[in-house]
Design a protein around this motif. Structure first.
Motif, short mmCIF file in Angstrom:
data_model
loop_
_atom_site.label_atom_id
_atom_site.label_comp_id
_atom_site.label_asym_id
_atom_site.label_seq_id
_atom_site.Cartn_x
_atom_site.Cartn_y
_atom_site.Cartn_z
N ASN A 211 0.82 -1.21 0.00
CA ASN A 211 0.00 0.00 0.00
C ASN A 211 0.86 1.26 0.00
O ASN A 211 0.53 2.25 -0.66
CB ASN A 211 -0.94 0.00 1.21
CG ASN A 211 -2.10 -0.96 1.05
OD1 ASN A 211 -2.31 -1.52 -0.03
ND2 ASN A 211 -2.85 -1.18 2.12
N SER A 215 1.06 4.02 -3.01
CA SER A 215 0.90 5.45 -2.72
C SER A 215 2.01 6.27 -3.36
O SER A 215 1.78 7.36 -3.89
CB SER A 215 0.88 5.67 -1.20
OG SER A 215 0.79 7.05 -0.89
N ALA A 351 -2.85 -8.44 -2.79
CA ALA A 351 -2.24 -7.35 -3.56
C ALA A 351 -1.62 -7.81 -4.87
O ALA A 351 -1.18 -6.99 -5.66
CB ALA A 351 -1.17 -6.66 -2.71
N THR A 388 -6.61 -0.49 -3.72
CA THR A 388 -5.78 -0.59 -2.52
C THR A 388 -6.38 -1.65 -1.61
O THR A 388 -7.46 -1.45 -1.04
CB THR A 388 -5.73 0.75 -1.77
OG1 THR A 388 -5.22 1.77 -2.64
CG2 THR A 388 -4.82 0.66 -0.55
#
Length: 423
Positions: A211, A215, A351, A388
Motif C-alpha cells: 500500500n 501510494s 495485492a 488498494t
C-alpha cells in the motif's frame, strides 16, 4: 733573560694593531648592514601579506576571523564551512530572494545556522541547516551551470518556483552572486525512496508495504503529470532526473518529488552524463530526449518499486545497479513466476493483482519507441484505478501464494486495454 725590543719591532706591532682594528670595524659594519637589509626585507614581506589579506577581506573573498569552534556551522564572517575540507564564501551584503511569504530570514541568520552535509548531487552539494526558530531547510549549492546571465538565471528560477503541486517539493528561495548560486528547499523529515527501498536489507529493516509503494506510484505520477501539463521550458524535459533518491517523504509521509526542471540550469555535458532521461533508449539511438523520456524514467521507477532491486539509474557512486528494464523484459520472456516482485510484498496475496497491473503499466512506459509510451495523463488514470487492498494479519507470511505466472500473454493486451480502457 729576555731580549729588549728594538725600535723596528715596536713599529711593526703598532701597524698590525691598527690594521686589525680597521678590519674589525669593517666586519661589524658589514654585519650591521646585512642584518638591517634582512630586517627590511622581512618587514616588506609582512607588510605585503597583511595588505593582501586586508584587501581580500574588504572584497569579501576570505573570512576576517578564523572560526575555531568544534561544531561545523555557517559562519557570520562570510564563510560557510560544512563537512571536511569544504568551504564556500558569500557576499553578505546580498540577500536571499524568497518565494514563500510564510518563511523569511536574513542571510546572516543562514550563515550562523548549524549545518550538516547531506550529500553530493549532479548540481552540487546539499546541506541541512537548522535555523534559530527551529525550522530546517536544505541548501543546494549549485555548480556546473550553463553560462547564464543573472537575469536569465533569475527568470528560470522564477519559473521553477511557480510550479506548485502537493507532490512537488517547493522552491523556497534562492541566492545569486558572481561566485555562488544557492537554492533553498523545505527539509523532508522522512528521507527518500531509495533509502526506504534499499536500506537495511541485511535484516535491520522495517518492511515497505504494498500500500505504501502504491501510494508512492500515485504521488509521483500526479507530480509528473502536473510538470508535463505546465512545462514552460522549450526543448527541456519537464523533470529530467526522476530517480528514487529524488522522491522524498515529509513528516506525514507525503510523497514529494524534488530536483525537477533543473535541466534548464545545468550544463548540457553534465546533464548528458548524469541525468536519468539520458539513459533512455532514444538517447542511445538518436542522441535526443523528449517528454516521453520522463515517462520512461517513471516506468523504470515503478520497476524499482515492484522488484526492490537497485536500479542503475538510482545507484549511488560505488554501488552496482541493475538494468531493470532489460531484466524485467527477460523475466517476462522466460516466464518467471511472481518472484519478479519484492518478497516484502509478494507475500500479500490480496495485492498480487494490483502488482501485476502496475507492472503492466511500467512495461508500457519503458517501450523502446517513445511514441508507443502512454502520456502521463493516461498513466495517472490507470494507476489511480488500482485497488488498494485491505491487508490481513495472515498475509504477513513470506511463504504466501506465488502460483501465478507472468508471461508474454499477460502483456499482449492492446493499448486501450492497459491504458485508458475506461475512457
Amino acid at each position: 733573560m729576555g731580549f729588549p725590543l728594538s725600535l723596528n719591532d715596536t713599529e711593526n706591532s703598532e701597524g698590525q694593531n691598527t690594521a686589525s682594528g680597521k678590519n674589525n670595524s669593517s666586519n661589524i659594519l658589514l654585519i650591521f648592514i646585512v642584518v638591517l637589509l634582512v630586517a627590511i626585507i622581512l618587514l616588506l614581506i609582512m607588510y605585503y601579506k597583511t595588505s593582501r589579506k586586508l584587501s581580500k577581506i574588504v572584497n569579501g573573498q576570505v573570512p576576517a576571523v578564523e572560526e575555531k569552534e568544534k561544531d561545523v556551522e555557517f559562519s557570520a564572517e562570510k564563510k560557510i564551512a560544512i563537512g571536511e575540507g569544504t568551504m564556500m564564501t558569500v557576499e553578505d551584503r546580498k540577500e536571499l530572494v524568497f518565494f514563500n511569504d510564510k518563511l523569511k530570514f536574513q542571510m546572516g541568520e543562514l550563515l550562523r545556522a548549524s549545518a550538516e552535509a547531506l550529500g553530493h548531487g549532479i548540481m552540487g552539494n546539499s546541506y541541512k541547516a537548522m535555523l534559530n526558530d527551529g525550522s530546517t531547510i536544505v541548501v543546494k549549492r549549485l555548480r556546473d551551470l550553463k553560462p547564464l546571465t543573472k537575469e536569465e538565471f533569475e527568470r528560470i528560477v522564477q519559473v521553477i518556483a511557480n510550479l506548485k503541486h502537493p507532490n512537488l517539493l517547493p522552491l523556497l528561495a534562492y541566492y545569486h552572486s558572481r561566485d555562488e548560486k544557492l537554492m533553498l528547499y523545505r527539509y523532508a523529515d522522512n528521507g527518500n525512496l531509495f533509502s526506504r527501498l534499499h536500506d537495511g536489507r541485511d535484516g535491520n529493516r522495517v518492511p515497505f508495504s504494498w500500500n505504501s509503494r502504491l501510494s508512492v506510484a500515485r504521488g509521483v505520477a500526479r507530480a509528473l503529470e502536473y510538470l508535463h501539463l505546465n512545462n514552460k521550458f522549450h526543448n527541456i524535459v519537464p523533470h529530467g532526473n526522476l530517480r528514487s533518491s529524488n522522491v522524498l517523504f515529509d513528516a506525514n509521509d507525503t510523497v514529494l518529488v524534488s530536483d525537477f526542471s533543473l535541466a534548464s540550469l545545468i550544463a548540457q555535458p553534465i546533464a548528458a552524463q548524469h541525468m536519468v532521461v539520458y539513459k533512455s533508449p532514444e538517447y542511445g539511438l538518436a542522441r535526443k530526449v523528449t517528454v516521453q523520456s520522463d515517462v520512461w524514467s517513471y516506468g523504470s521507477l515503478l520497476i524499482e518499486l515492484l522488484t526492490g532491486k537497485v536500479s542503475m539509474c538510482s545507484a549511488p557512486p560505488g554501488t552496482n545497479g541493475v538494468d531493470l528494464c532489460n531484466w524485467v523484459h527477460r523475466a517476462v520472456r522466460e516466464e518467471w513466476t511472481a518472484e519478479i516482485f519484492d518478497k516484502e510484498i509478494s507475500c500479500q496475496k490480496s495485492a498480487l493483482q494490483g502488482m501485476l497491473r502496475l507492472l503492466q503499466i511500467a512495461m508500457r512506459c519503458i517501450e523502446r519507441l517513445p511514441e508507443k509510451r502512454p502520456a502521463m495523463r493516461e498513466v495517472v488514470r490507470e494507476v489511480e484505478k488500482i485497488h488498494t487492498p485491505v491487508i490481513n494479519d495472515d498475509e504477513d507470511d513470506a511463504s504466501g501464494d506465488r502460483s501465478f505466472t507472468v508471461t508474454d500473454d499477460s502483456f499482449s493486451t492492446s493499448a486501450s486495454g492497459i491504458i485508458g480502457d475506461e475512457r
